[in-house]
Design an enzyme around this catalytic site. Structure first.
Site, short mmCIF file in Angstrom:
data_model
loop_
_atom_site.label_atom_id
_atom_site.label_comp_id
_atom_site.label_asym_id
_atom_site.label_seq_id
_atom_site.Cartn_x
_atom_site.Cartn_y
_atom_site.Cartn_z
N GLY A 130 0.96 -1.04 -0.04
CA GLY A 130 0.07 0.19 -0.13
C GLY A 130 0.86 1.09 0.02
N CYS A 131 0.55 2.35 -0.64
CA CYS A 131 1.32 3.37 -0.82
C CYS A 131 1.59 4.35 0.74
CB CYS A 131 0.91 4.48 -1.68
SG CYS A 131 -1.06 5.02 -1.64
N ASN A 132 0.49 4.16 1.32
CA ASN A 132 0.45 4.62 2.74
C ASN A 132 1.39 3.80 3.66
OD1 ASN A 132 -1.48 7.02 2.29
ND2 ASN A 132 -3.15 5.45 2.64
N ALA A 133 1.15 2.64 3.50
CA ALA A 133 1.99 1.42 4.26
C ALA A 133 3.44 1.70 4.05
CB ALA A 133 1.30 0.10 3.76
N THR A 163 4.85 4.38 3.03
CA THR A 163 5.62 5.76 3.59
C THR A 163 5.60 5.31 5.11
OG1 THR A 163 3.93 6.85 1.95
CG2 THR A 163 5.15 8.08 3.84
#
Lengths: 342, 342, 342, 342
Positions: free
Chosen positions: D148-151, D153
């Site tokens: 995941g992109c948030n994950a 980061t």
């Protein structure tokens, strides 16, 4: 008969916002507008969105006749503000939008603002301008100190909770996101459109933002013990709006009930239904503050989110709300316009 | 006693804008709000920026009791609008914000909107709602047709010039830039933030935009001969605001004088000083239209630039201005709020 | 062996864009970067997006050793540029990104730029840098003058049409919309985010923009007679991108065919299918120019729309394309990156 | 000889971003692009910014011949992804950009994604695609699950700290702000420009965002005990970019040293000097992640801030980095382009 009003520092965004609000207020007449470098210009040339109004030409402060003036809004930079306000006639009420009269402890002022205070006697009588919590003092005051816009947002989320003792005072984190108009109309590279749009960044990280002085003062006074919060502001690619995401330890339902009860009779502070939370877009251009509470998946923790328009409820709208009280006018006069969305 | 108002199609942006304006109008009470797919919901859930208002729950049109209603704002899509309006009691005045009653020639309607008109008798009595030019007819009308927002902007720049015969009717080019809220709250890929922000593009290039039907009708009627303009709209990464850059052949000073004289007594149309020109930011959220004239370096050519807020002066503000006239209220009531800048 | 490159004026946006492009070019090595006020700073401090690169520290021009340097990109302001370039060793090739060497007629330079030219002999040898039209001269040149970004956009739309004689030379209107990065990193009130976002306005209206000098020079030279166009630039709330909407009198299909034929072999100029037209978003961050043609509803008129990224194809990308030619490298080297969307 | 590549789900933003990156990669050839609803269309019609590329026409998955294909990027929605991947020939390597193969515990998958998993055997062999921490496994894998992109980061900020045991595992708060392109090209009211621009709001508040499943899995695995973080994402009015402000209890200098050491040899993860912190603008369009550490004024607390481009390092750039490893190519090939600023 309307009240006679002067706005000092009318060429900045908070000055212009005051004029916008007064345009449809009905109970106040602007009799003078000051702007140092732009003296002699028409307000409509400096701010073309105000060109339809019949306004006094901008002038230097020293040329203003304060006789007959009921109230002055002082939208000057800090330090300048105290120097000017101490020269005003005692008969004139003052709402100051700078940081100069927010702090009661002069050592704290010097610590955060880097110089000593030159009007300590005035400071002694100044009332902190967070209307909903200092209403009676404000109504009786001669000098009211407008709050920091970030400081106001965080306080709306937290004051009732600290007062009620429903959160852990040592575990408060305020992660705040603000639009750029709060930084004013100053010429700084980091305020250019090309630098600011299309992204986000934090600033004053680690506890260095001056509005912390207000959090420290107010929260500690309420709690009766030192309260030290963490606070990280971020700059958004938007003009108006502050949203504070506040992390607290406490029971979410109790937190919600406390906030709901605290604001149930307030005209401008809206507690959203439990589990809902606000957006800056839905308060834009208005004097409303929206607050929401959500329980975290971790037992005993909650997120409180507050949003307001930094130029209105966070600054000029607050100033007008206070001025209404000081002049014996209805508190909400001229402030009930709905937010502008989209 | 306030007037009783119904808004049909309240879940769209123009409906919400009407509610925003009526919130501080003082002379009108909203007695019903319709929204087909969102019937049963609170307006504050559909538009949280209006949650502080005490508003009727959204309902289906067929459940509304029109007895005692003074005026209906109809913010439905075209075609739907005519079908609904012809079922309303004759005693109810109507301001329609759709395209349904703008065109007097039913063949033109069919040409531009792709289907025949089902309420031609109503069309016959409808008044074109560009207030400044149809004021007396609007005051006496039962049914007023709100103008297209782009069509309004172009007409403010051009009508007095065509009327006065000071420009070449065969050399008119309207290059227009509009914010995205004019496209409404519809789910289209090209209205997504990721598609629209950070750039610009033209649309309906070559003379295919439906607002051309209004330009053709109105300009030809004024001139007494067919007038065919070029018109290219562009979509901007901004929500509110239209700016029309109009290229004309004629004497710039004469053009300026004509516009200045035409609007000198108008409350909402401001002619800027010769050589100055407007920005959408300076009319945002307001009912004002700013117009400027600049002489081109080519002798005999001029640029006329007009800017307004598409949701206010271009749509819902215009509708309210017309409703004020139709109900015998002051034309400017509820509409004098200053633009929101920055 | 790579070529040794110096960038003068590396602390501005066009300087940074050059560094971005050279980062993956492969055939050029940056041996020095100049910045007057920021001398001594690391490029990664001035532009953190370049911090991963191993770059020379910023230095003052006078401390740069030009021995062994193959080519200098000069991204200094006009007037400064000519003063610096005339001091460079004759052995060094120069691509100038300022306005200083664009105009062949020194009287025109003085008229548009307000002062006389101090390097007229250099001007005499400078080649106008619109690559696709001066390719051979550029390959042989020592000094190439980068074009104005607006001037480039308009010329891509119009040069082949003027050359082919398919449009009326007296009826050309260029209505142009540009992002804000073209104005550079300078501290001006009108470039602040709060002033620029959320709206649009025209500037330099009436034929006063300096890029008109380039249109006049180039179009007149092609036509063999004076050609005077109308040109109105507008500022958009976006950082990168220019879109020029060009109104011409002529046969749309003939216009399309002419442009299509002119660019069919060009790597960077794409003619869209007839009737389609470009968006700035689709060239963002790239060296491409997209061009579309649409017939107007008025017989004998057409709209030509061109879009490019002002910092890339309109400035630094063009400069690199020219440098490739001057250094005997493949013209497209380092420039084939795809646009960044969304 | 270049590798043969297929992209499934090419009509979404991550698919388009893969094409953008492959355009200048040099070692991979796109032999097929799939898009279900847009099958038959040219990629350049669906994404005009890619029109200069010579690409296969979009087709349905079932018509693709996978013979000779080296690697498939699967940019389909979750659930669809597992159904498709299990039909691919075993000889084809796969980088999946969906959520389908990120979670090792099938009960967790069902809990967070609301349905059982249909390819549990494939899941068993899938490697979690956070390149810097699973590099060797990725190089040897047949199936890699993009994070995941948030994950991603949050993990760049926290993994080395948890590994090193320098922070309190029970006091981690991730306040994250993301641009809108992460939500994809789907038609949702809350993704419209008019809804999203000019403000900010939180979403999935209270611990309900699906990327928490990745935090839980990865952090607990590293710590060898359950780690439960607080995580609040916010949506920004920007297209690309994620910034995570992470509040931790620990010694700031030790935290900084740990991160600095962890990433010192990494090509794409940049640890800024102590006290500095990143901006999304400075990684935009690139595969870089910038990380900063600041000590809080409260002893024993620190703020770690990480920023990356969700479409590049957070998704398609990560996918390409992994594909390079899986195909035996240099890890950084095609990924060293500098960020696009401004």
């Amino acid at each position: 008969m309307t009240k006679n009003i002067v706005i000092l520092g009318a060429s900045g965004y908070t000055g212009a916002e005051l004029v916008r609000l007064l345009a449809t207020h009905g109970g106040m007449t602007i009799v003078a507008l000051s702007a140092d470098r732009k003296a002699g210009q028409a307000m409509g040339d400096v701010f073309p969105h105000l060109r339809h109004l019949d306004l006094p030409v901008l002038q230097k402060i020293e040329t203003i006749d304060f006789a007959g003036v009921d109230l002055v809004f002082c939208a000057l930079p800090h330090a300048t503000s105290q120097a000017v306000i101490k020269t005003l006639p005692a008969s004139v009420k003052v709402v100051d939008l700078s940081a100069d009269f927010r702090l009661r402890d002069m050592a704290e002022y010097e610590k955060w603002y880097g110089k000593g205070h030159d009007a300590t006697d005035l400071q002694a009588e100044a009332v902190y301008g967070l209307t909903e919590f200092y209403r009676e003092d404000i109504a009786a005051a001669r000098l009211v100190a407008g709050t920091g816009c970030n400081a106001a947002t965080g306080q709306y989320a937290l004051r009732p909770l600290i007062e009620a003792g429903v959160i852990d005072l040592d575990q408060i984190i305020i992660d705040l996101k603000t639009g750029v108009s709060g930084a004013g109309r100053s010429l700084k590279e980091n305020l250019l459109h090309a630098e600011l749009s299309e992204g986000a960044h934090a600033y004053a990280v680690g506890g260095t933002h001056r509005h912390l002085a207000e959090f420290d003062q107010e929260f500690s006074a309420i709690a009766g013990r030192p309260v030290t919060v963490q606070f990280t502001p971020h700059l958004l690619p938007a003009n108006r709006g502050i949203i504070a995401t506040v992390y607290v330890h406490g029971d979410a339902q109790q937190i919600y009930d406390t906030l709901q009860a605290a604001y149930v009779d307030e005209a401008f502070v809206e507690t959203l239904p439990m589990g809902q939370h606000p957006s800056t877009r839905h308060v834009r251009g208005s004097n409303f503050c929206h607050i929401g509470v959500v329980a975290d998946r971790i037992e005993g923790r909650a997120i409180v989110i507050a949003a307001l328009d930094n130029l209105t409820k966070g600054s000029s709208g607050q100033a007008l709300q206070n001025a209404n009280l000081m002049l014996g006018l209805p508190e909400t006069q001229g402030l009930m316009m709905a937010p502008v969305f989209p």
